[in-house]
Motif scaffolding. Structure first.
Motif, PDB file in Angstrom:
ATOM      1  N   GLY A  41      36.293  34.577 -24.027  1.00 17.96           N
ATOM      2  CA  GLY A  41      34.915  34.252 -23.661  1.00 17.96           C
ATOM      3  C   GLY A  41      33.879  34.784 -24.625  1.00 17.96           C
ATOM      4  O   GLY A  41      32.745  34.329 -24.635  1.00 17.96           O
ATOM      5  N   LEU A  42      34.223  35.776 -25.411  1.00 14.66           N
ATOM      6  CA  LEU A  42      33.364  36.334 -26.449  1.00 14.66           C
ATOM      7  C   LEU A  42      34.183  36.387 -27.736  1.00 14.66           C
ATOM      8  O   LEU A  42      35.404  36.535 -27.673  1.00 14.66           O
ATOM      9  CB  LEU A  42      32.961  37.770 -26.108  1.00 14.66           C
ATOM     10  CG  LEU A  42      31.860  38.014 -25.096  1.00 14.66           C
ATOM     11  CD1 LEU A  42      31.779  39.494 -24.774  1.00 14.66           C
ATOM     12  CD2 LEU A  42      30.534  37.532 -25.622  1.00 14.66           C
ATOM     13  N   PRO A  43      33.543  36.309 -28.887  1.00 14.47           N
ATOM     14  CA  PRO A  43      34.305  36.555 -30.110  1.00 14.47           C
ATOM     15  C   PRO A  43      34.965  37.937 -30.012  1.00 14.47           C
ATOM     16  O   PRO A  43      34.311  38.918 -29.668  1.00 14.47           O
ATOM     17  CB  PRO A  43      33.241  36.522 -31.216  1.00 14.47           C
ATOM     18  CG  PRO A  43      32.151  35.666 -30.643  1.00 14.47           C
ATOM     19  CD  PRO A  43      32.157  35.940 -29.175  1.00 14.47           C
ATOM     20  N   THR A  44      36.258  38.005 -30.283  1.00 17.23           N
ATOM     21  CA  THR A  44      37.026  39.225 -30.064  1.00 17.23           C
ATOM     22  C   THR A  44      37.843  39.563 -31.300  1.00 17.23           C
ATOM     23  O   THR A  44      38.432  38.677 -31.920  1.00 17.23           O
ATOM     24  CB  THR A  44      37.968  39.046 -28.860  1.00 17.23           C
ATOM     25  OG1 THR A  44      37.182  38.656 -27.728  1.00 17.23           O
ATOM     26  CG2 THR A  44      38.706  40.316 -28.526  1.00 17.23           C
ATOM     27  N   ALA A  62      29.752  40.266 -29.413  1.00 15.70           N
ATOM     28  CA  ALA A  62      31.210  40.172 -29.550  1.00 15.70           C
ATOM     29  C   ALA A  62      31.830  41.403 -28.894  1.00 15.70           C
ATOM     30  O   ALA A  62      31.131  42.201 -28.260  1.00 15.70           O
ATOM     31  CB  ALA A  62      31.594  40.091 -31.018  1.00 15.70           C
ATOM     32  N   GLN A  63      33.140  41.554 -29.070  1.00 13.63           N
ATOM     33  CA  GLN A  63      33.836  42.714 -28.522  1.00 13.63           C
ATOM     34  C   GLN A  63      35.054  43.033 -29.370  1.00 13.63           C
ATOM     35  O   GLN A  63      35.556  42.185 -30.092  1.00 13.63           O
ATOM     36  CB  GLN A  63      34.260  42.469 -27.077  1.00 13.63           C
ATOM     37  CG  GLN A  63      35.267  41.356 -26.892  1.00 13.63           C
ATOM     38  CD  GLN A  63      35.578  41.075 -25.440  1.00 13.63           C
ATOM     39  OE1 GLN A  63      35.216  41.838 -24.564  1.00 13.63           O
ATOM     40  NE2 GLN A  63      36.260  39.977 -25.187  1.00 13.63           N
ATOM     41  N   TRP A  77      43.039  38.741 -31.743  1.00 21.21           N
ATOM     42  CA  TRP A  77      42.310  38.027 -32.783  1.00 21.21           C
ATOM     43  C   TRP A  77      41.781  36.728 -32.202  1.00 21.21           C
ATOM     44  O   TRP A  77      42.502  35.764 -32.005  1.00 21.21           O
ATOM     45  CB  TRP A  77      43.226  37.743 -33.974  1.00 21.21           C
ATOM     46  CG  TRP A  77      42.494  37.148 -35.126  1.00 21.21           C
ATOM     47  CD1 TRP A  77      42.369  35.827 -35.426  1.00 21.21           C
ATOM     48  CD2 TRP A  77      41.764  37.845 -36.118  1.00 21.21           C
ATOM     49  NE1 TRP A  77      41.609  35.648 -36.542  1.00 21.21           N
ATOM     50  CE2 TRP A  77      41.219  36.895 -36.995  1.00 21.21           C
ATOM     51  CE3 TRP A  77      41.504  39.196 -36.358  1.00 21.21           C
ATOM     52  CZ2 TRP A  77      40.444  37.241 -38.085  1.00 21.21           C
ATOM     53  CZ3 TRP A  77      40.730  39.529 -37.448  1.00 21.21           C
ATOM     54  CH2 TRP A  77      40.207  38.561 -38.297  1.00 21.21           C
ATOM     55  N   ASP A  78      40.470  36.690 -31.882  1.00 26.02           N
ATOM     56  CA  ASP A  78      39.847  35.514 -31.282  1.00 26.02           C
ATOM     57  C   ASP A  78      38.387  35.422 -31.742  1.00 26.02           C
ATOM     58  O   ASP A  78      37.465  35.578 -30.954  1.00 26.02           O
ATOM     59  CB  ASP A  78      39.937  35.616 -29.749  1.00 26.02           C
ATOM     60  CG  ASP A  78      39.348  34.416 -29.045  1.00 26.02           C
ATOM     61  OD1 ASP A  78      39.317  33.327 -29.636  1.00 26.02           O
ATOM     62  OD2 ASP A  78      38.916  34.586 -27.889  1.00 26.02           O
TER      63      ASP A  78
END
Length: 122
Positions: free
Chosen positions: A16-19, A48-49, A8-9
């Motif tokens: 480095g990317l919204p995750t 994102a990923q 959860w990011d």
């Protein structure tokens, strides 16, 4: 719940990317395959990923914004001709030289008639 917390990011500070974890991404983000199924292509950078754990290690799928996706780019006449020549070659048997209505097996490397030995018997 550990995997949800682990991946959860949404700000992208850790990866480095919204995750997001698997199946937790916002609905406006889709993978490339999902966009293709919708008749669209990602004409933008990765937005994102999603990440998840599997037997092969950590897996990831990149996500694109549906609002920024568009239709596929048109192919030129040369590209269309090149693709048709490649398809024709995949249908042409190198043994008998006949073009078949199916793609030749990559294992046999010839048409089923030649592979069965029926062409030599005729």
């Amino acid at each position: 719940m550990g995997a949800v917390r682990k991946y959860w990011d949404p700000e992208g500070t850790t990866y480095g990317l919204p995750t997001w974890p698997w199946k937790w991404a916002p609905s406006h983000l889709r993978t490339r395959d999902q966009l293709v199924a919708m008749g669209l292509r990602p004409h933008q950078p990765i937005a994102a990923q999603v990440m998840w754990d599997s037997k092969r290690g950590v897996r990831r799928a990149y996500l694109y914004d549906v609002a920024l996706a568009g239709p596929p780019k048109r192919r030129s006449a040369g590209q269309v001709a090149s693709l048709e020549a490649a398809r024709r070659k995949r249908r042409t048997c190198p043994t008998c030289g006949r073009e078949r209505e199916y793609y030749l097996s990559t294992a046999l490397k010839e048409c089923t008639t030649c592979a069965d030995g029926l062409a030599a018997a005729a």
